[in-house]
Design a protein around this motif. Sequence first.
Motif, PDB file in Angstrom:
ATOM      1  N   LYS A   2       0.801  -0.997   0.146  1.00  0.00           N
ATOM      2  CA  LYS A   2       0.088  -0.034  -0.097  1.00  0.00           C
ATOM      3  C   LYS A   2       0.841   1.240  -0.095  1.00  0.00           C
ATOM      4  CE  LYS A   2      -3.411   1.001   3.125  1.00  0.00           C
ATOM      5  NZ  LYS A   2      -4.305   0.513   4.230  1.00  0.00           N
ATOM      6  N   THR A   3       1.816   1.285   0.739  1.00  0.00           N
ATOM      7  CA  THR A   3       2.841   2.258   0.782  1.00  0.00           C
ATOM      8  C   THR A   3       3.858   2.207  -0.150  1.00  0.00           C
ATOM      9  OG1 THR A   3       3.941   1.157   2.520  1.00  0.00           O
ATOM     10  CG2 THR A   3       2.395   2.546   3.329  1.00  0.00           C
ATOM     11  N   ARG A   4       4.010   1.325  -1.086  1.00  0.00           N
ATOM     12  CA  ARG A   4       4.900   1.147  -1.834  1.00  0.00           C
ATOM     13  C   ARG A   4       6.602   1.268  -1.478  1.00  0.00           C
ATOM     14  NH1 ARG A   4       1.086   3.958  -4.041  1.00  0.00           N
ATOM     15  NH2 ARG A   4       2.057   6.149  -3.626  1.00  0.00           N
ATOM     16  N   LEU A   5       6.520   0.463  -0.514  1.00  0.00           N
ATOM     17  CA  LEU A   5       7.965   0.449   0.239  1.00  0.00           C
ATOM     18  C   LEU A   5       8.410  -0.708  -0.090  1.00  0.00           C
ATOM     19  CD1 LEU A   5       9.786   1.882   2.377  1.00  0.00           C
ATOM     20  CD2 LEU A   5       8.764   0.375   3.971  1.00  0.00           C
ATOM     21  N   THR A   6       9.686  -0.954  -0.862  1.00  0.00           N
ATOM     22  CA  THR A   6      10.272  -2.241  -1.166  1.00  0.00           C
ATOM     23  C   THR A   6      10.844  -2.834   0.066  1.00  0.00           C
ATOM     24  OG1 THR A   6      12.066  -1.067  -2.019  1.00  0.00           O
ATOM     25  CG2 THR A   6      10.617  -1.505  -3.585  1.00  0.00           C
ATOM     26  N   LEU A   7      11.063  -4.036  -0.230  1.00  0.00           N
ATOM     27  CA  LEU A   7      12.054  -4.647   0.874  1.00  0.00           C
ATOM     28  C   LEU A   7      13.361  -3.979   1.133  1.00  0.00           C
ATOM     29  CD1 LEU A   7      11.152  -7.167   2.864  1.00  0.00           C
ATOM     30  CD2 LEU A   7      12.109  -8.415   1.168  1.00  0.00           C
ATOM     31  N   ASP A   8      13.826  -3.981   0.010  1.00  0.00           N
ATOM     32  CA  ASP A   8      15.455  -3.360  -0.184  1.00  0.00           C
ATOM     33  C   ASP A   8      15.115  -1.935   0.685  1.00  0.00           C
ATOM     34  OD1 ASP A   8      16.395  -5.673  -1.329  1.00  0.00           O
ATOM     35  OD2 ASP A   8      16.176  -4.666  -3.191  1.00  0.00           O
ATOM     36  N   GLU A   9      14.454  -1.506   0.185  1.00  0.00           N
ATOM     37  CA  GLU A   9      14.425   0.316   0.882  1.00  0.00           C
ATOM     38  C   GLU A   9      14.113   0.140   2.580  1.00  0.00           C
ATOM     39  OE1 GLU A   9      12.143   2.672  -2.719  1.00  0.00           O
ATOM     40  OE2 GLU A   9      11.038   1.799  -0.906  1.00  0.00           O
ATOM     41  N   LEU A  10      13.174  -1.058   2.975  1.00  0.00           N
ATOM     42  CA  LEU A  10      12.902  -1.167   4.493  1.00  0.00           C
ATOM     43  C   LEU A  10      14.127  -1.628   4.951  1.00  0.00           C
ATOM     44  CD1 LEU A  10      10.942  -1.414   6.715  1.00  0.00           C
ATOM     45  CD2 LEU A  10      10.549  -3.658   6.123  1.00  0.00           C
ATOM     46  N   LEU A  11      14.793  -2.606   4.201  1.00  0.00           N
ATOM     47  CA  LEU A  11      15.978  -2.945   5.032  1.00  0.00           C
ATOM     48  C   LEU A  11      17.122  -1.938   5.201  1.00  0.00           C
ATOM     49  CD1 LEU A  11      15.998  -6.765   3.567  1.00  0.00           C
ATOM     50  CD2 LEU A  11      15.444  -5.907   5.947  1.00  0.00           C
ATOM     51  N   GLU A  12      17.117  -1.097   4.089  1.00  0.00           N
ATOM     52  CA  GLU A  12      18.218  -0.211   4.287  1.00  0.00           C
ATOM     53  C   GLU A  12      17.797   0.819   5.186  1.00  0.00           C
ATOM     54  OE1 GLU A  12      18.906   1.607   0.268  1.00  0.00           O
ATOM     55  OE2 GLU A  12      19.496   3.552   1.123  1.00  0.00           O
ATOM     56  N   GLU A  13      16.679   1.151   5.316  1.00  0.00           N
ATOM     57  CA  GLU A  13      16.223   2.255   6.642  1.00  0.00           C
ATOM     58  C   GLU A  13      16.694   1.436   7.872  1.00  0.00           C
ATOM     59  OE1 GLU A  13      14.779   5.217   6.877  1.00  0.00           O
ATOM     60  OE2 GLU A  13      15.153   5.589   4.957  1.00  0.00           O
ATOM     61  N   LEU A  14      16.185   0.267   7.916  1.00  0.00           N
ATOM     62  CA  LEU A  14      16.436  -0.311   9.236  1.00  0.00           C
ATOM     63  C   LEU A  14      17.991  -0.495   9.644  1.00  0.00           C
ATOM     64  CD1 LEU A  14      14.005  -3.455   9.141  1.00  0.00           C
ATOM     65  CD2 LEU A  14      13.628  -1.173  10.490  1.00  0.00           C
ATOM     66  N   ARG A  15      18.862  -0.913   8.775  1.00  0.00           N
ATOM     67  CA  ARG A  15      20.322  -0.909   8.699  1.00  0.00           C
ATOM     68  C   ARG A  15      20.858   0.422   9.192  1.00  0.00           C
ATOM     69  NH1 ARG A  15      20.322  -4.226   4.279  1.00  0.00           N
ATOM     70  NH2 ARG A  15      20.884  -2.452   2.880  1.00  0.00           N
ATOM     71  N   CYS A  16      20.381   1.778   8.705  1.00  0.00           N
ATOM     72  CA  CYS A  16      20.700   3.095   8.951  1.00  0.00           C
ATOM     73  C   CYS A  16      20.230   3.276  10.445  1.00  0.00           C
ATOM     74  CB  CYS A  16      19.961   4.091   7.951  1.00  0.00           C
ATOM     75  SG  CYS A  16      20.389   4.066   6.318  1.00  0.00           S
ATOM     76  N   LYS A  17      19.366   2.929  10.775  1.00  0.00           N
ATOM     77  CA  LYS A  17      18.912   2.874  12.234  1.00  0.00           C
ATOM     78  C   LYS A  17      19.645   2.001  13.108  1.00  0.00           C
ATOM     79  CE  LYS A  17      14.518   5.317  11.132  1.00  0.00           C
ATOM     80  NZ  LYS A  17      15.458   6.637  11.392  1.00  0.00           N
ATOM     81  N   GLY A  18      20.452   1.103  12.774  1.00  0.00           N
ATOM     82  CA  GLY A  18      21.198   0.085  13.412  1.00  0.00           C
ATOM     83  C   GLY A  18      20.573  -1.278  13.668  1.00  0.00           C
ATOM     84  N   TYR A  19      19.530  -1.685  12.823  1.00  0.00           N
ATOM     85  CA  TYR A  19      18.914  -2.860  13.171  1.00  0.00           C
ATOM     86  C   TYR A  19      19.165  -3.950  11.828  1.00  0.00           C
ATOM     87  CZ  TYR A  19      16.448  -0.398  16.870  1.00  0.00           C
ATOM     88  OH  TYR A  19      16.394   0.182  18.068  1.00  0.00           O
ATOM     89  N   THR A  20      19.697  -4.916  12.055  1.00  0.00           N
ATOM     90  CA  THR A  20      19.894  -5.817  10.914  1.00  0.00           C
ATOM     91  C   THR A  20      18.795  -7.043  11.026  1.00  0.00           C
ATOM     92  OG1 THR A  20      21.812  -6.727  12.258  1.00  0.00           O
ATOM     93  CG2 THR A  20      22.487  -5.289  10.561  1.00  0.00           C
ATOM     94  N   ASP A  21      18.108  -7.298  12.482  1.00  0.00           N
ATOM     95  CA  ASP A  21      17.529  -8.442  12.477  1.00  0.00           C
ATOM     96  C   ASP A  21      16.045  -7.815  12.871  1.00  0.00           C
ATOM     97  OD1 ASP A  21      16.342 -10.750  13.307  1.00  0.00           O
ATOM     98  OD2 ASP A  21      17.472 -11.127  14.932  1.00  0.00           O
ATOM     99  N   LEU A  22      15.195  -8.533  11.848  1.00  0.00           N
ATOM    100  CA  LEU A  22      13.884  -7.961  12.166  1.00  0.00           C
ATOM    101  C   LEU A  22      12.882  -8.433  13.351  1.00  0.00           C
ATOM    102  CD1 LEU A  22      12.371  -8.379   8.555  1.00  0.00           C
ATOM    103  CD2 LEU A  22      11.908  -6.323  10.034  1.00  0.00           C
TER     104      LEU A  22
END
Lengths: 129, 224
Positions: B107-127
């Motif tokens: 719905k928000t057109r957020l790709t998995l790559d974009e989400l994982l990149e954002e999470l890595r930027c915030k210091g999270y590698t494990d969902l």
Amino acid sequence: MSCVKRLYIAAGLLVLLLAVSLTNAWYAQSITGDMREQLRQAQELAEREDWSRAEALTRQVYEDWQGHHFYFHTLMRHSDTDQVLRAFRQVLEYLQLQEPDQYNAANADLMAQLELLAEMEQATVVNVL
Amino acid sequence: MFTGLMRTMILYILIIAGVRLMGKRQVGELEPSELVLSLIIADLASVPMQDYGIPLLTGIVPILTLMSLTMILSVLTMKSVRFRAVLCGRPSIIVQNGTLDQKEMAKTRLTLDELLEELRCKGYTDLSQIKYAILETNGQLSVLPFANQKPPTARDLKVSVEEGGLPRVVVSDGRLLEGNLKLLGHDRPWLDRQLTQRGCRDVSQVFLLLVDETDAVYFAKKES
């Protein structure tokens, strides 16, 4: 600045812009309407072979146009105002040469340009779309 | 040339004043309406700057109109929750209890790559560390980890720590800011004593002097 104050300022500014644009539409129509009427009278004089009075009247309209130079230059597209200026010069030349056919065509063109200039500023759906 | 110079100056001042009036949020975090405004204003301003055949007012009037509309919209979004939802959208919960919400991502057109990149930027590698990941209306991703993944605070550790207070600049590059000195409740003799203790005779020798509410002093001498 409080929210309500901001809202009033913004709404006031919009109302002011609307009032100015409507006044401008009326003013442009009024100025060009008078000019077109005088040019039409000049054409009637020319048709009666009264070239000197026709020229004097057209020159008066031209001076009136020049008198409103600041207004036209700051509110209208310069290409449009330049075109009107060229048309005035053309009409005055044909009046001096006393060429009835050429003069009638140039005068009609000038009047149409003045009409279009004012029409562009009118608050109409056609213009908006 | 002169026309271009004057027009650029007028439009620049106008835009700066407009952005300033809209508040700090406009500069840092753009809501959809604000982003649109910024894009349109930039374009509107550049046209009369370059094309001298167009009256300056044809640039100024749309800019003023846009700014007024934006100001009205921003007040209405503050006053009405429903209006805010319509104009700015609602935050989307992308990750809940470590599980991806794929429908919400689509719905928000957020790709998995974009989400994982954002999470890595915030210091999270494990969902599985993430309790909530929320896509905010300004496009930023807020990540809230599970309680056992959060670093412990002083309160969690039951440790007593002192409040530092807000440090104020008293001397900046050799210039004394008397207003800040007064706000801290000190006078010139107090400052002179502090300078003497640190081997300085005058404020002109000080590069930076910070004092907080507990009178803790940070001192940096000017390099000669």
